[in-house]
Design an enzyme around this catalytic site. Sequence first.
Site, PDB file in Angstrom:
ATOM      1  N   HIS A  28      -4.693  -1.161  11.259  1.00  0.00           N
ATOM      2  CA  HIS A  28      -4.397  -1.486   9.872  1.00  0.00           C
ATOM      3  C   HIS A  28      -3.377  -2.626   9.889  1.00  0.00           C
ATOM      4  CE1 HIS A  28      -5.318   2.882   9.458  1.00  0.00           C
ATOM      5  NE2 HIS A  28      -5.752   2.575   8.253  1.00  0.00           N
ATOM      6  N   GLU A  81     -16.359   3.348   5.191  1.00  0.00           N
ATOM      7  CA  GLU A  81     -16.184   4.680   5.778  1.00  0.00           C
ATOM      8  C   GLU A  81     -16.152   5.752   4.696  1.00  0.00           C
ATOM      9  OE1 GLU A  81     -12.586   7.118   7.854  1.00  0.00           O
ATOM     10  OE2 GLU A  81     -13.180   5.237   8.799  1.00  0.00           O
ATOM     11  N   GLU A 101     -16.923   8.963  10.247  1.00  0.00           N
ATOM     12  CA  GLU A 101     -15.854   9.726  10.887  1.00  0.00           C
ATOM     13  C   GLU A 101     -16.260  11.197  10.908  1.00  0.00           C
ATOM     14  OE1 GLU A 101     -11.229  11.064  10.202  1.00  0.00           O
ATOM     15  OE2 GLU A 101     -11.775   8.976   9.833  1.00  0.00           O
ATOM     16  N   HIS A 106     -14.427  13.600   8.643  1.00  0.00           N
ATOM     17  CA  HIS A 106     -14.803  13.428   7.238  1.00  0.00           C
ATOM     18  C   HIS A 106     -16.156  14.054   6.942  1.00  0.00           C
ATOM     19  CE1 HIS A 106     -12.012   9.673   6.873  1.00  0.00           C
ATOM     20  NE2 HIS A 106     -11.345  10.810   6.918  1.00  0.00           N
ATOM     21  N   ASP A 138     -15.939   6.970  14.146  1.00  0.00           N
ATOM     22  CA  ASP A 138     -14.570   7.404  14.401  1.00  0.00           C
ATOM     23  C   ASP A 138     -14.657   8.732  15.135  1.00  0.00           C
ATOM     24  OD1 ASP A 138     -13.449   5.233  13.248  1.00  0.00           O
ATOM     25  OD2 ASP A 138     -12.387   6.294  11.663  1.00  0.00           O
ATOM     26  N   ASP A 148      -7.872  16.749   6.701  1.00  0.00           N
ATOM     27  CA  ASP A 148      -8.249  15.849   7.789  1.00  0.00           C
ATOM     28  C   ASP A 148      -7.251  15.957   8.942  1.00  0.00           C
ATOM     29  OD1 ASP A 148      -9.498  13.922   9.208  1.00  0.00           O
ATOM     30  OD2 ASP A 148      -9.098  12.272   7.838  1.00  0.00           O
ATOM     31  N   ASP A 183      -7.783  15.234  12.142  1.00  0.00           N
ATOM     32  CA  ASP A 183      -7.923  14.116  13.090  1.00  0.00           C
ATOM     33  C   ASP A 183      -7.677  14.542  14.537  1.00  0.00           C
ATOM     34  OD1 ASP A 183      -8.674  12.097  11.344  1.00  0.00           O
ATOM     35  OD2 ASP A 183      -6.614  11.615  10.812  1.00  0.00           O
TER      36      ASP A 183
END
Length: 482
Positions: free
Chosen positions: A147, A278, A314, A317, A342, A353, A355
């Site tokens: 990012h 995404e 992802e 997600h 992802d 989420d 991750d």
Amino acid sequence: MMKGSKPLLLLLVASSLCLSAVIAAQQQTCPADLGGKCDGGASDDWEGEFFPGVPKIKYEGPTSKNPLAYRWYNAEEVILGKKMKDWMRFSVAFWHTFRGTGADPFGAPTKSWPWEDGTNSLAMAKRRMRAHFEFMEKLGVDRWCFHDRDIAPDGRTLEETNANMDEIVELAKQLQAETNTKPLWGTAQLFMHPRYMHGAATSPEVKVYAYAAAQVKKALEVTHYLGGENYVFWGGREGYQTLLNTDMKRELDHLANFLQAAVDYKKKIGFKGTLLIEPKPQEPTKHQYDWDVATTFAFLQKYGLTGEFKINVECNHATLSGHSCHHELETARINGLLGNIDANTGDPQVGWDTDQFMTDIAEATLVMSSVVKNGGLAPGGFNFDAKLRRESTDVEDMFLAHISGMDTLARGLRNVAKLIEDGSLDELVRKRYQSFDSQIGALIESGKGDFETLEKKVLEWGEPTVPSGKQELAEILFHSAL
């Protein structure tokens, strides 16, 4: 909670975060082996070793007991006609790996790496970038994702922010040349700053919309300059918590115009990379254009953008949207939209989420089956949009997590190769549809099976006999390869 306790709670949280920053500043502010040369974090040009206790990670095979070695990922090994590194195209996510703090909705940060000084200064950003490239080189990964606001700090004005970005990007460009790496993709962070509390391209405030456009313009330029292969648009806060005070159609129209402007600018600057969207459900909205692959596809179709965008799936997600990762990958693949993955997963008992790095071999095998059917992901790849668990606080854990994730997907690829070589599962599927390998079946599959013709065949055949689907046998055959 007692009435009136919310301000006290916020004060306690703020105090905890401030205390964490003070503690971080008091800890070592440069790598452990720098010793007496440590200058309190003011220097940004130190080029020593950030991970002195970690060697370059090598492939040692399934019997290895070395945690800092690959057991299944052998980059140069050819499987199904391609080197493993070309099937995988692994990348490191800068934000989770080097900006992750271990904080969660109910807990303060738990991590402070030796090179951090508790600031978001340019000097700190440069030191962090050097650590990032050393990490990738030791891991044996030649791509990264970022990012804009994670690699360079915000300034007081857009001009100052862009100047900060330019300075960091020049360092990244130099380090890329030294390590033969490049971005898998870049993106703009359009969700954390308070200005984006109502969204970015869906904000009801025209000045916010314009600011987001300026930020994406710069992020596209940076991604292009660094040789990025893709650019991603995140859902983030693009969406609606309630429809009571929202003109959903107007915001969707605004968003489509925003994305079209991005397409136009991409072409203007000569960026050849793929634009990705995404799907991002429940982060934190519930009425979204990008809830899942199917919803995103519908949005792209409605606004005539299907030829300009592909989808970044992802896995975490996917589960938040009520699907499996395999379902989302297949939906994207079948519609010609699978661009990037992802590589993460979520906890089925936690509705947000998390991750996590993917460690489920069965899930990884299903993921890789879609990748193989797709012929690979290039110019996309696998991005480890995954973070250490909150209680994993050793520098070594950064390597262990990525090794585990890479080995899991590599093992999935090996399993797919075994399934293809064995052929039993493919044969089971073929037999299930073999009735269509007939004259009438061919007529149907060519789109010429009109109802009158089919009715005549039913009258001729009588009641159909429906064979078993052999679901349990399919599961046996699949799991025999794991």
